[in-house]
Design a protein around this motif. Structure first.
Motif, PDB file in Angstrom:
ATOM      1  N   ALA A 170       0.674  -1.298  -0.313  1.00 42.58           N
ATOM      2  CA  ALA A 170       0.280   0.180   0.209  1.00 42.58           C
ATOM      3  C   ALA A 170       1.128   1.077  -0.111  1.00 42.58           C
ATOM      4  O   ALA A 170       0.242   2.071  -0.889  1.00 42.58           O
ATOM      5  N   ALA A 171       1.847   1.249   1.443  1.00 43.41           N
ATOM      6  CA  ALA A 171       2.191   2.084   0.964  1.00 43.41           C
ATOM      7  C   ALA A 171       3.488   2.378  -0.452  1.00 43.41           C
ATOM      8  O   ALA A 171       3.712   4.136  -0.435  1.00 43.41           O
ATOM      9  N   GLU A 172       4.157   1.645  -1.416  1.00 44.29           N
ATOM     10  CA  GLU A 172       4.812   1.642  -2.824  1.00 44.29           C
ATOM     11  C   GLU A 172       3.365   2.172  -3.757  1.00 44.29           C
ATOM     12  O   GLU A 172       4.173   3.020  -4.150  1.00 44.29           O
ATOM     13  N   LEU A 173       2.238   1.538  -3.569  1.00 50.37           N
ATOM     14  CA  LEU A 173       1.385   2.139  -3.661  1.00 50.37           C
ATOM     15  C   LEU A 173       0.526   4.008  -4.217  1.00 50.37           C
ATOM     16  O   LEU A 173       1.068   4.300  -5.301  1.00 50.37           O
ATOM     17  N   LYS A 174       0.840   4.249  -2.916  1.00 48.87           N
ATOM     18  CA  LYS A 174       0.732   5.264  -2.601  1.00 48.87           C
ATOM     19  C   LYS A 174       1.889   6.204  -3.224  1.00 48.87           C
ATOM     20  O   LYS A 174       1.267   7.512  -3.798  1.00 48.87           O
ATOM     21  N   ARG A 175       2.541   6.081  -2.933  1.00 50.78           N
ATOM     22  CA  ARG A 175       4.031   6.759  -3.386  1.00 50.78           C
ATOM     23  C   ARG A 175       4.224   6.920  -4.806  1.00 50.78           C
ATOM     24  O   ARG A 175       4.124   7.899  -5.362  1.00 50.78           O
ATOM     25  N   ASN A 176       4.040   5.736  -5.470  1.00 52.36           N
ATOM     26  CA  ASN A 176       3.474   5.802  -7.117  1.00 52.36           C
ATOM     27  C   ASN A 176       2.685   6.601  -7.453  1.00 52.36           C
ATOM     28  O   ASN A 176       2.461   7.708  -8.735  1.00 52.36           O
ATOM     29  N   VAL A 177       1.432   6.798  -6.947  1.00 52.99           N
ATOM     30  CA  VAL A 177       0.111   7.430  -7.094  1.00 52.99           C
ATOM     31  C   VAL A 177       0.356   9.305  -7.407  1.00 52.99           C
ATOM     32  O   VAL A 177       0.139   9.924  -7.989  1.00 52.99           O
ATOM     33  N   GLU A 178       0.930   9.286  -5.920  1.00 52.66           N
ATOM     34  CA  GLU A 178       1.239  11.139  -5.545  1.00 52.66           C
ATOM     35  C   GLU A 178       2.214  10.882  -6.121  1.00 52.66           C
ATOM     36  O   GLU A 178       2.026  12.605  -7.066  1.00 52.66           O
ATOM     37  N   ARG A 179       3.302  10.327  -6.893  1.00 52.09           N
ATOM     38  CA  ARG A 179       4.152  11.149  -8.171  1.00 52.09           C
ATOM     39  C   ARG A 179       3.584  11.358  -9.334  1.00 52.09           C
ATOM     40  O   ARG A 179       4.023  12.111  -9.596  1.00 52.09           O
ATOM     41  N   LEU A 180       2.301  10.567  -9.107  1.00 47.62           N
ATOM     42  CA  LEU A 180       1.965  10.824 -10.559  1.00 47.62           C
ATOM     43  C   LEU A 180       0.839  11.628 -11.292  1.00 47.62           C
ATOM     44  O   LEU A 180       1.143  12.793 -12.227  1.00 47.62           O
ATOM     45  N   LEU A 181       0.149  11.951  -9.575  1.00 47.17           N
ATOM     46  CA  LEU A 181      -0.947  13.161  -9.230  1.00 47.17           C
ATOM     47  C   LEU A 181      -0.015  13.837  -9.674  1.00 47.17           C
ATOM     48  O   LEU A 181      -0.419  15.939  -9.434  1.00 47.17           O
ATOM     49  N   ALA A 182       1.338  14.412  -8.698  1.00 43.16           N
ATOM     50  CA  ALA A 182       1.993  15.853  -8.069  1.00 43.16           C
ATOM     51  C   ALA A 182       2.890  16.264  -9.954  1.00 43.16           C
ATOM     52  O   ALA A 182       2.722  17.473  -9.790  1.00 43.16           O
ATOM     53  N   ALA A 183       2.994  15.338 -10.737  1.00 43.21           N
ATOM     54  CA  ALA A 183       3.104  15.808 -12.242  1.00 43.21           C
ATOM     55  C   ALA A 183       1.819  17.084 -12.474  1.00 43.21           C
ATOM     56  O   ALA A 183       2.458  17.897 -13.429  1.00 43.21           O
ATOM     57  N   ARG A 184       0.467  16.687 -12.647  1.00 43.14           N
ATOM     58  CA  ARG A 184      -0.122  17.618 -12.899  1.00 43.14           C
ATOM     59  C   ARG A 184      -1.038  18.537 -12.110  1.00 43.14           C
ATOM     60  O   ARG A 184      -0.829  19.940 -12.448  1.00 43.14           O
ATOM     61  N   VAL A 185      -0.930  18.457 -10.958  1.00 44.94           N
ATOM     62  CA  VAL A 185      -1.926  19.182  -9.518  1.00 44.94           C
ATOM     63  C   VAL A 185      -0.583  20.163  -9.202  1.00 44.94           C
ATOM     64  O   VAL A 185      -1.287  20.863  -8.578  1.00 44.94           O
ATOM     65  N   GLY A 186       0.385  19.499  -9.308  1.00 43.43           N
ATOM     66  CA  GLY A 186       1.566  20.208  -8.276  1.00 43.43           C
ATOM     67  C   GLY A 186       1.519  19.556  -7.108  1.00 43.43           C
ATOM     68  O   GLY A 186       0.859  18.832  -6.380  1.00 43.43           O
ATOM     69  N   PRO A 187       3.331  19.509  -6.534  1.00 43.61           N
ATOM     70  CA  PRO A 187       3.154  18.928  -5.320  1.00 43.61           C
ATOM     71  C   PRO A 187       1.902  19.606  -3.664  1.00 43.61           C
ATOM     72  O   PRO A 187       2.104  20.211  -3.793  1.00 43.61           O
ATOM     73  N   GLY A 188       1.870  18.766  -2.955  1.00 39.54           N
ATOM     74  CA  GLY A 188       0.944  19.033  -1.509  1.00 39.54           C
ATOM     75  C   GLY A 188      -0.127  19.094  -1.791  1.00 39.54           C
ATOM     76  O   GLY A 188      -1.071  19.659  -1.800  1.00 39.54           O
ATOM     77  N   LYS A 189      -0.514  18.736  -3.575  1.00 33.33           N
ATOM     78  CA  LYS A 189      -2.703  19.368  -4.015  1.00 33.33           C
ATOM     79  C   LYS A 189      -3.288  18.202  -3.795  1.00 33.33           C
ATOM     80  O   LYS A 189      -3.693  17.941  -4.743  1.00 33.33           O
ATOM     81  N   ALA A 190      -3.297  16.558  -3.894  1.00 31.63           N
ATOM     82  CA  ALA A 190      -3.441  15.864  -4.088  1.00 31.63           C
ATOM     83  C   ALA A 190      -2.794  15.041  -3.074  1.00 31.63           C
ATOM     84  O   ALA A 190      -2.284  14.449  -1.720  1.00 31.63           O
TER      85      ALA A 190
END
Length: 516
Positions: free
Chosen positions: A213-233
């Motif tokens: 779960a921690a690994e999947l969470k890091r992958n999704v956060e890194r993917l969303l940060a490229a679009r919405v920005g760091p700390g916005k997801a």
């Protein structure tokens, strides 16, 4: 007496301050020599310092010495093998003699020395403060296959905890030092975080789900940060894993699927003749050459054996725990800022088309499987601004000052102030005495019933008219003779004005004392 007492007290305080400052100056500045040692190793170091006559100070688990001698003492003690790093090493074998040493004693000393040497090697790592190594090895026994040795490592770090890479390195170190041992046979235990997994072991099912779960969470956060920005997801992943261990063995036989694997054929033939029962010379000839007439028979026998192999299917299925049973993903994305025509800025939810695209990306990143029952929830909401917690830590004005130096300067200033106020100042002002201010003399007393030529009351000025010695008379300001006796008049005046008379006499007495 009060001045003398002040001078004596100031002198004693001065001597005490000078004595204290001299003692502080004579006391050496202590610096850390060793800390965090075992009690036995710390006792050896203290004994060595006492043998050299070195002043030391023990505070908690730290040994402090004079700062000027610290480096020299470290090198001197290191030459003597102090402090002892953990357990004893191969020097234990030097203490064994050939007489009275059995094979069991030598083996025990050898493995103990091996553990001590490995512990010393681990202590060479800067982050490791204490280490112990235990090796378990079974004795060889007849009619029993040899077992591989195992080992366990207990580590105490100076700060933080061991990482997986460091634990893996320690396992390979110990496994390479013991014959027949593999890194999988070594366990590393951190005194702060417990068992340390290096990635080669099979974790527990619950830990495997959390790690996944921690690994999947890091992958999704890194993917969303490229679009919405760091700390916005904000992403939360829940993985339901299989915790059961299952083994399935299956064997199937197919009678229709026969295969001939071998064939065995056997053929037999035989002839037989039956005579009529008469015994003659011809019947006794060899090979029945003179046999007469009789019944003849011939037999043929053929036998064939075919071996078939029946088709067979064997299946062994082992289902280990850790497989994903269900996956749930919740994603919260911050809104977008929209500037109106009047310049006001508002936060609005992201459009549905963008959310659909983000949902597809998240599904691909986590391995979404609808048939498995996976759920993905993605919403866009405006985030509340985070309040600033705490203040910026900055260095104070006295952060770079030495506390002992400040105390010494304050004591010196206090001593100088005491000497200036209570010793030097009284000595300099001893010859100068301030003249006491006397109270103003009272107004002359007016005689009752006496009035001058101008209508003003006549008063006594204290002067006696000696022009007529036989009869003394008190001269007034109008220089008029008064027929009364001056002594009687003075007595009457004192009786009428006792308070004023007492003040006049007191003023005369104080004036005489000052003059004398």
């Amino acid at each position: 007496m009060r001045r003398r007492a002040i001078v004596v007290i100031a002198t004693l305080a001065m001597f005490a301050a000078v004595l204290g400052l001299s003692r502080m100056a004579a006391t050496p500045s202590m610096a850390l020599l060793y800390s965090g040692l075992d009690p036995a190793a710390a006792g050896d170091v203290v004994a060595a310092l006492e043998a050299r006559g070195v002043a030391y100070k023990v505070q908690g688990g730290a040994i402090q010495v004079d700062q000027a001698q610290r480096d020299e003492l470290r090198m001197t003690l290191a030459a003597e093998g102090l402090p002892a790093a953990g357990s004893a090493g191969y020097e234990l074998l030097d203490q064994l003699s050939g007489f009275g040493t059995t094979a069991q004693m030598f083996d025990a000393a050898y493995w103990r020395a091996k553990e001590g040497e490995l512990a010393r090697t681990l202590l060479a790592i800067p982050q490791v403060r204490a280490a112990r190594v235990h090796i378990a090895r079974s004795d060889p026994q007849p009619f029993r296959t040899s077992e591989r040795p195992t080992a366990s490592i207990t580590v105490t770090t100076s700060s933080g905890s061991l990482s997986a890479d460091q634990a893996k390195a320690m396992k390979h170190l110990v496994a390479a030092a013991v014959a027949g041992m593999t890194p999988e046979d070594v366990s590393v235990i951190d005194s702060a975080s417990g068992l340390v997994l290096s990635g080669e072991e099979t974790p527990q099912p619950g830990l495997a789900g959390d790690a996944r779960a921690a690994e999947l969470k890091r992958n999704v956060e890194r993917l969303l940060a490229a679009r919405v920005g760091p700390g916005k997801a904000v992403v939360e992943v829940t993985v339901d894993v299989v915790t059961d261990h299952e083994e399935i063995s299956e064997r199937r036989l197919d009678p229709d699927g026969r295969v001939a694997i071998s064939t065995d054929s056997e053929e037999k033939s035989g002839n037989s003749t039956q005579s009529d029962g008469q015994v003659t010379v011809a019947s006794n000839l060899p090979d029945n050459a003179g046999a007469g007439s009789g019944d003849k028979s011939q037999t043929n026998e053929t036998r064939e054996r075919v071996n078939f192999e029946v088709s067979e299917t064997k299946r062994e299925i082992v289902r280990a725990p850790g497989a994903i049973r269900k996956l749930s993903v919740a994603v919260l994305v911050d809104g977008v800022q929209v500037t109106a025509a009047d310049g006001t800025v508002t936060l609005q939810d992201r459009p549905a088309q963008e959310l659909d695209v983000l949902r597809e990306l998240v599904a691909s990143a986590v391995g979404f499987d609808e048939a498995r029952g996976d759920v993905i929830t993605l919403r866009s909401l405006a985030f509340e601004p985070a309040a600033e917690v705490g203040t910026l830590a900055e260095a104070g004005m006295l952060s770079g000052l030495d506390v002992m130096s400040v105390i010494q300067i304050a004591v010196l200033a206090l001593v100088a102030l005491v000497l200036g106020l209570f010793v030097i100042r009284p000595v300099l002002t001893a010859g100068l005495r301030a003249t006491p201010e006397l109270p103003a003399p009272p107004a002359p007393l007016a005689l009752p019933g006496t009035v001058g030529a101008d209508g003003a009351a006549r008063v006594l000025d204290g002067e006696i008219d000696d022009r007529d010695l036989p009869s003394l008379s008190v001269v007034s300001r109008d220089a008029a003779d008064i027929p009364l006796d001056p002594v009687a008049r003075l007595r009457r005046l004192i009786e009428e004005r006792q308070a004023e008379s007492v003040e006049i006499l007191r003023g005369w007495m104080e004036d005489r004392e000052e003059r004398t």
